[in-house]
Design a protein around this motif. Structure first.
Motif, mmCIF file in Angstrom:
data_model
loop_
_atom_site.group_PDB
_atom_site.id
_atom_site.type_symbol
_atom_site.label_atom_id
_atom_site.label_comp_id
_atom_site.label_asym_id
_atom_site.label_seq_id
_atom_site.Cartn_x
_atom_site.Cartn_y
_atom_site.Cartn_z
ATOM 1 N N MET A 1 58.279 57.689 44.156
ATOM 2 C CA MET A 1 56.911 58.150 44.300
ATOM 3 C C MET A 1 56.049 56.974 44.706
ATOM 4 O O MET A 1 56.225 55.865 44.237
ATOM 5 N N VAL A 3 52.826 54.478 44.918
ATOM 6 C CA VAL A 3 51.924 53.944 43.898
ATOM 7 C C VAL A 3 50.627 54.753 43.865
ATOM 8 O O VAL A 3 50.102 55.047 42.794
ATOM 9 N N SER A 5 50.155 57.815 44.350
ATOM 10 C CA SER A 5 50.343 59.092 43.658
ATOM 11 C C SER A 5 50.287 58.919 42.147
ATOM 12 O O SER A 5 49.633 59.692 41.456
ATOM 13 N N ILE A 6 50.979 57.911 41.622
ATOM 14 C CA ILE A 6 51.001 57.715 40.173
ATOM 15 C C ILE A 6 49.607 57.299 39.669
ATOM 16 O O ILE A 6 49.247 57.603 38.541
ATOM 17 N N ARG A 36 62.684 51.438 33.358
ATOM 18 C CA ARG A 36 62.042 51.184 34.655
ATOM 19 C C ARG A 36 62.888 50.273 35.523
ATOM 20 O O ARG A 36 62.892 50.391 36.734
ATOM 21 N N GLU A 46 59.187 55.758 36.705
ATOM 22 C CA GLU A 46 58.159 55.291 37.630
ATOM 23 C C GLU A 46 57.081 54.542 36.852
ATOM 24 O O GLU A 46 56.617 55.028 35.819
ATOM 25 N N THR A 47 56.687 53.383 37.371
ATOM 26 C CA THR A 47 55.639 52.589 36.739
ATOM 27 C C THR A 47 54.755 51.971 37.816
ATOM 28 O O THR A 47 55.095 51.975 38.998
ATOM 29 N N VAL A 48 53.647 51.420 37.352
ATOM 30 C CA VAL A 48 52.730 50.727 38.243
ATOM 31 C C VAL A 48 52.142 49.551 37.465
ATOM 32 O O VAL A 48 52.018 49.607 36.244
ATOM 33 N N THR A 56 52.765 53.539 32.981
ATOM 34 C CA THR A 56 53.443 54.706 33.510
ATOM 35 C C THR A 56 52.492 55.879 33.311
ATOM 36 O O THR A 56 51.333 55.675 32.969
ATOM 37 N N ALA A 60 55.052 60.991 35.000
ATOM 38 C CA ALA A 60 56.256 60.222 35.335
ATOM 39 C C ALA A 60 57.297 60.348 34.225
ATOM 40 O O ALA A 60 58.494 60.459 34.503
ATOM 41 N N ARG A 63 58.886 63.728 34.619
ATOM 42 C CA ARG A 63 59.851 63.740 35.725
ATOM 43 C C ARG A 63 61.140 63.021 35.334
ATOM 44 O O ARG A 63 62.238 63.479 35.658
ATOM 45 N N PHE A 64 61.007 61.902 34.614
ATOM 46 C CA PHE A 64 62.171 61.133 34.167
ATOM 47 C C PHE A 64 63.041 61.981 33.238
ATOM 48 O O PHE A 64 64.256 62.064 33.411
#
Length: 92
Positions: A1, A3, A5-6, A36, A46-48, A56, A60, A63-64
């Motif tokens: 995904m 960045v 979007s998150i 991650r 997913e992380t940012v 996160t 996310a 989804r995980f």
């Protein structure tokens, strides 16, 4: 995904995320970092990075978890079928 979007999702610090995972009293920050970096069964969390803090999102995490469950057999019959297929490959 992507960045971007998150960033539109409900972000959580790893401390907040560890307390928000359903079915667990608390997931450690170390576990979230492992998810991650290494992932589980090929799926990574997913992380940012925001202002030097790894974050996160609730979405996310969902989804995980969904990806983990999608990869697992849902019935005893499916488990037996996979084992049978695995054994056939080993015999050939």
């Amino acid at each position: 995904m992507a960045v971007a979007s998150i960033l539109r999702e409900q972000l959580l610090t790893f401390a907040e995320a560890g307390e928000s995972i359903p079915g667990h009293s608390k997931i450690t920050i170390g576990t979230l970092h492992r998810w991650r970096k290494q992932g589980v069964r090929g799926v990574v969390l997913e992380t940012v990075l925001v202002g030097g803090r790894r974050m996160t999102s609730r979405e996310a995490i969902s989804r995980f978890i969904e990806a983990q469950n999608a990869m697992q057999p849902t019935t005893v019959a499916e488990v037996a079928l996979r084992e049978k297929q695995k054994n056939r490959k080993g015999v050939r």
